[in-house]
Design a protein around this motif. Sequence first.
Motif, PDB file in Angstrom:
ATOM      1  N   ARG A   1     -13.627   9.981  10.511  1.00 47.91           N
ATOM      2  CA  ARG A   1     -14.116   8.608  10.386  1.00 47.91           C
ATOM      3  C   ARG A   1     -13.159   7.809   9.498  1.00 47.91           C
ATOM      4  NH1 ARG A   1     -20.231   8.555   8.435  1.00 47.91           N
ATOM      5  NH2 ARG A   1     -20.021   6.354   8.982  1.00 47.91           N
ATOM      6  N   THR A   2     -13.156   6.504   9.687  1.00 50.84           N
ATOM      7  CA  THR A   2     -12.324   5.613   8.864  1.00 50.84           C
ATOM      8  C   THR A   2     -13.241   4.647   8.124  1.00 50.84           C
ATOM      9  OG1 THR A   2     -10.513   5.776  10.445  1.00 50.84           O
ATOM     10  CG2 THR A   2     -10.453   3.918   8.924  1.00 50.84           C
ATOM     11  N   PHE A   3     -13.063   4.612   6.810  1.00 51.44           N
ATOM     12  CA  PHE A   3     -13.837   3.722   5.942  1.00 51.44           C
ATOM     13  C   PHE A   3     -12.874   2.743   5.275  1.00 51.44           C
ATOM     14  CE2 PHE A   3     -16.093   7.689   6.289  1.00 51.44           C
ATOM     15  CZ  PHE A   3     -17.440   7.362   6.311  1.00 51.44           C
ATOM     16  N   VAL A   4     -13.319   1.513   5.110  1.00 52.56           N
ATOM     17  CA  VAL A   4     -12.479   0.521   4.427  1.00 52.56           C
ATOM     18  C   VAL A   4     -13.373  -0.320   3.522  1.00 52.56           C
ATOM     19  CG1 VAL A   4     -12.563  -0.910   6.537  1.00 52.56           C
ATOM     20  CG2 VAL A   4     -10.926  -1.471   4.744  1.00 52.56           C
TER      21      VAL A   4
ATOM     22  N   PRO B   1      -1.907  -0.246  -5.032  1.00 52.94           N
ATOM     23  CA  PRO B   1      -1.639   1.138  -4.622  1.00 52.94           C
ATOM     24  C   PRO B   1      -0.536   1.255  -3.571  1.00 52.94           C
ATOM     25  CG  PRO B   1      -3.775   0.403  -3.788  1.00 52.94           C
ATOM     26  CD  PRO B   1      -3.223  -0.720  -4.607  1.00 52.94           C
ATOM     27  N   ASN B   2       0.286   2.289  -3.741  1.00 58.33           N
ATOM     28  CA  ASN B   2       1.443   2.486  -2.874  1.00 58.33           C
ATOM     29  C   ASN B   2       1.410   3.912  -2.317  1.00 58.33           C
ATOM     30  OD1 ASN B   2       4.103   3.045  -1.887  1.00 58.33           O
ATOM     31  ND2 ASN B   2       4.893   1.364  -3.144  1.00 58.33           N
ATOM     32  N   ARG B   3       1.342   4.020  -0.997  1.00 58.83           N
ATOM     33  CA  ARG B   3       1.210   5.338  -0.356  1.00 58.83           C
ATOM     34  C   ARG B   3       2.461   6.201  -0.520  1.00 58.83           C
ATOM     35  NH1 ARG B   3       3.149   6.268   4.699  1.00 58.83           N
ATOM     36  NH2 ARG B   3       1.353   7.558   5.262  1.00 58.83           N
TER      37      ARG B   3
ATOM     38  N   ARG C   1     -10.451   8.954   6.650  1.00 58.73           N
ATOM     39  CA  ARG C   1      -9.546   7.997   6.009  1.00 58.73           C
ATOM     40  C   ARG C   1     -10.354   7.000   5.192  1.00 58.73           C
ATOM     41  NH1 ARG C   1      -7.402  11.568   9.678  1.00 58.73           N
ATOM     42  NH2 ARG C   1      -5.343  10.931  10.443  1.00 58.73           N
ATOM     43  N   PHE C   2      -9.843   6.705   3.989  1.00 60.87           N
ATOM     44  CA  PHE C   2     -10.422   5.621   3.194  1.00 60.87           C
ATOM     45  C   PHE C   2      -9.320   4.646   2.805  1.00 60.87           C
ATOM     46  CE2 PHE C   2     -11.224   3.664  -0.975  1.00 60.87           C
ATOM     47  CZ  PHE C   2     -12.227   2.804  -0.572  1.00 60.87           C
ATOM     48  N   VAL C   3      -9.527   3.390   3.132  1.00 61.79           N
ATOM     49  CA  VAL C   3      -8.556   2.340   2.800  1.00 61.79           C
ATOM     50  C   VAL C   3      -9.177   1.396   1.767  1.00 61.79           C
ATOM     51  CG1 VAL C   3      -7.294   0.341   3.704  1.00 61.79           C
ATOM     52  CG2 VAL C   3      -7.365   2.480   5.016  1.00 61.79           C
ATOM     53  N   MET C   4      -8.527   1.307   0.609  1.00 61.61           N
ATOM     54  CA  MET C   4      -8.988   0.418  -0.473  1.00 61.61           C
ATOM     55  C   MET C   4      -8.359  -0.942  -0.255  1.00 61.61           C
ATOM     56  SD  MET C   4     -10.814   0.349  -3.246  1.00 61.61           S
ATOM     57  CE  MET C   4     -10.955  -0.369  -4.886  1.00 61.61           C
ATOM     58  N   SER C   5      -9.013  -1.743   0.594  1.00 61.18           N
ATOM     59  CA  SER C   5      -8.400  -3.030   0.930  1.00 61.18           C
ATOM     60  C   SER C   5      -8.399  -3.979  -0.263  1.00 61.18           C
ATOM     61  CB  SER C   5      -9.122  -3.662   2.118  1.00 61.18           C
ATOM     62  OG  SER C   5      -8.394  -4.767   2.596  1.00 61.18           O
ATOM     63  N   LYS C   6      -9.432  -3.886  -1.120  1.00 61.89           N
ATOM     64  CA  LYS C   6      -9.405  -4.723  -2.340  1.00 61.89           C
ATOM     65  C   LYS C   6      -8.497  -4.007  -3.346  1.00 61.89           C
ATOM     66  CE  LYS C   6     -12.990  -4.330  -5.132  1.00 61.89           C
ATOM     67  NZ  LYS C   6     -14.181  -4.779  -5.862  1.00 61.89           N
ATOM     68  N   GLY C   7      -7.198  -4.048  -3.018  1.00 57.64           N
ATOM     69  CA  GLY C   7      -6.213  -3.200  -3.693  1.00 57.64           C
ATOM     70  C   GLY C   7      -5.908  -3.629  -5.112  1.00 57.64           C
ATOM     71  N   HIS C   8      -6.463  -4.770  -5.547  1.00 60.37           N
ATOM     72  CA  HIS C   8      -6.259  -5.164  -6.953  1.00 60.37           C
ATOM     73  C   HIS C   8      -7.094  -4.297  -7.893  1.00 60.37           C
ATOM     74  CE1 HIS C   8      -9.534  -7.547  -5.225  1.00 60.37           C
ATOM     75  NE2 HIS C   8     -10.029  -7.749  -6.429  1.00 60.37           N
ATOM     76  N   CYS C   9      -8.088  -3.616  -7.359  1.00 57.27           N
ATOM     77  CA  CYS C   9      -8.994  -2.834  -8.221  1.00 57.27           C
ATOM     78  C   CYS C   9      -8.507  -1.392  -8.353  1.00 57.27           C
ATOM     79  CB  CYS C   9     -10.424  -2.929  -7.708  1.00 57.27           C
ATOM     80  SG  CYS C   9     -11.046  -4.618  -7.898  1.00 57.27           S
TER      81      CYS C   9
ATOM     82  N   PRO D   1      -2.041  -7.295  -1.275  1.00 56.01           N
ATOM     83  CA  PRO D   1      -2.143  -8.566  -0.556  1.00 56.01           C
ATOM     84  C   PRO D   1      -3.424  -8.524   0.282  1.00 56.01           C
ATOM     85  CG  PRO D   1       0.032  -7.558  -0.305  1.00 56.01           C
ATOM     86  CD  PRO D   1      -0.866  -6.521  -0.893  1.00 56.01           C
ATOM     87  N   LEU D   2      -4.360  -9.376  -0.025  1.00 55.54           N
ATOM     88  CA  LEU D   2      -5.678  -9.273   0.588  1.00 55.54           C
ATOM     89  C   LEU D   2      -5.617  -9.551   2.087  1.00 55.54           C
ATOM     90  CD1 LEU D   2      -7.529 -11.182  -2.260  1.00 55.54           C
ATOM     91  CD2 LEU D   2      -7.652  -8.715  -1.811  1.00 55.54           C
ATOM     92  N   GLY D   3      -6.546  -8.938   2.835  1.00 49.99           N
ATOM     93  CA  GLY D   3      -6.662  -9.238   4.255  1.00 49.99           C
ATOM     94  C   GLY D   3      -5.920  -8.292   5.175  1.00 49.99           C
ATOM     95  N   HIS D   4      -5.357  -7.214   4.625  1.00 51.51           N
ATOM     96  CA  HIS D   4      -4.608  -6.282   5.471  1.00 51.51           C
ATOM     97  C   HIS D   4      -5.318  -4.952   5.705  1.00 51.51           C
ATOM     98  CE1 HIS D   4      -1.126  -8.832   5.722  1.00 51.51           C
ATOM     99  NE2 HIS D   4      -1.209  -9.037   4.429  1.00 51.51           N
ATOM    100  N   GLY D   5      -6.215  -4.583   4.793  1.00 50.95           N
ATOM    101  CA  GLY D   5      -6.836  -3.256   4.898  1.00 50.95           C
ATOM    102  C   GLY D   5      -7.679  -3.079   6.154  1.00 50.95           C
TER     103      GLY D   5
END
Length: 280
Positions: A150-153, A113-115, A72-80, A127-131
């Motif tokens: 593995r999970t990457f964020v 990004p929207n799943r 899993r990869f989570v793009m927490s800095k979702g503005h980019c 919204p920052l701080g959720h990833g």
Amino acid sequence: MSSLASAPLRNDPLETIRAKALWIRRRSFQMVYEAQLGHPGGDFSAADILATLYWGVLRFDPSQPNDPGRDRFVMSKGHCTGAFYSALAGAGYFPEELLSTYMQPLSKLNGHPNRNYLPGVETNTGPLGHGLPVSIGIAIAGQMDSAPFRTFVLTGDGELQEGSNWEAALNAGHRKLENLTLIIDRNRLQQGAGTEETASLDPLDDKWRAFGWHVEMVDGHDHQALYDVLSASPAGRGKPLCVIANTIKGKGVSFMHDNVSWHHGVPNKDQFEQAMRELV
Ligand SMILES: Cc1ncc(C[n+]2csc(CCOP(=O)(O)OP(=O)(O)O)c2C)c(N)n1
Ligand SMILES: [Mg+2]
């Protein structure tokens, strides 16, 4: 049973990773130029990290985006999203032509990004701080199932001012989530100012260690260094991994380097053309 559970690392050669990072910068900047919207400074600081993940480290099959064995990869800095969508298209999750719809009315390629719209997006961010909190939930589920993924964020550094990250950090350390890797895009800039003048983070490595994490610091534009630290097996580490990737916001285009106005600045025609001349 997942076909990916015991798959080898993607492990494309370093030249491929370099070429993809350059492509991410060029393609995302074109998206931002055409849409006259976006966050190109943070796209560029993250481009080498994303290329190393998608072409060097992550186990995934874009034709089976819900395969239970995928990393899993989570793009927490979702503005980019310029860089993130480029990486997803380049990795085969959807056709490259979709990138030309970036930010248009009814496009699946929103500013965040929207799943529900796109394969390869594990969770909605922006919204920052959720990833990081969501990633920890994913990693706990993997730990409970003894699953091999593995999970990457990837978070921004300004993003770490959100208190939710520190509650998550406490829990990940407590649960010894060795299947979890946090990458911090440490470009030292947020929106409108530097991180240290806004709410200082240093010594950032000591903070994560104090929360029970193993910490590595790397040059976030050095593909080999990123590959080495991200691809190393976590088995037996007994701690979550925090990779502080030292980066330059706007990396790759001289007039954007370390320049806070490019957080969400957009190029005019001359700037776009100069950037394309430099990004070769
Ligand atoms: C909760 C929340 N507050 C504010 C914003 C608006 N915003 C978008 S990006 C950004 C700055 C992020 O800085 P950083 O995390 O350092 O990202 P990077 O430098 O990698 O672009 C802000 C305040 C947001 N997206 N979410
Ligand atoms: Mg930043």
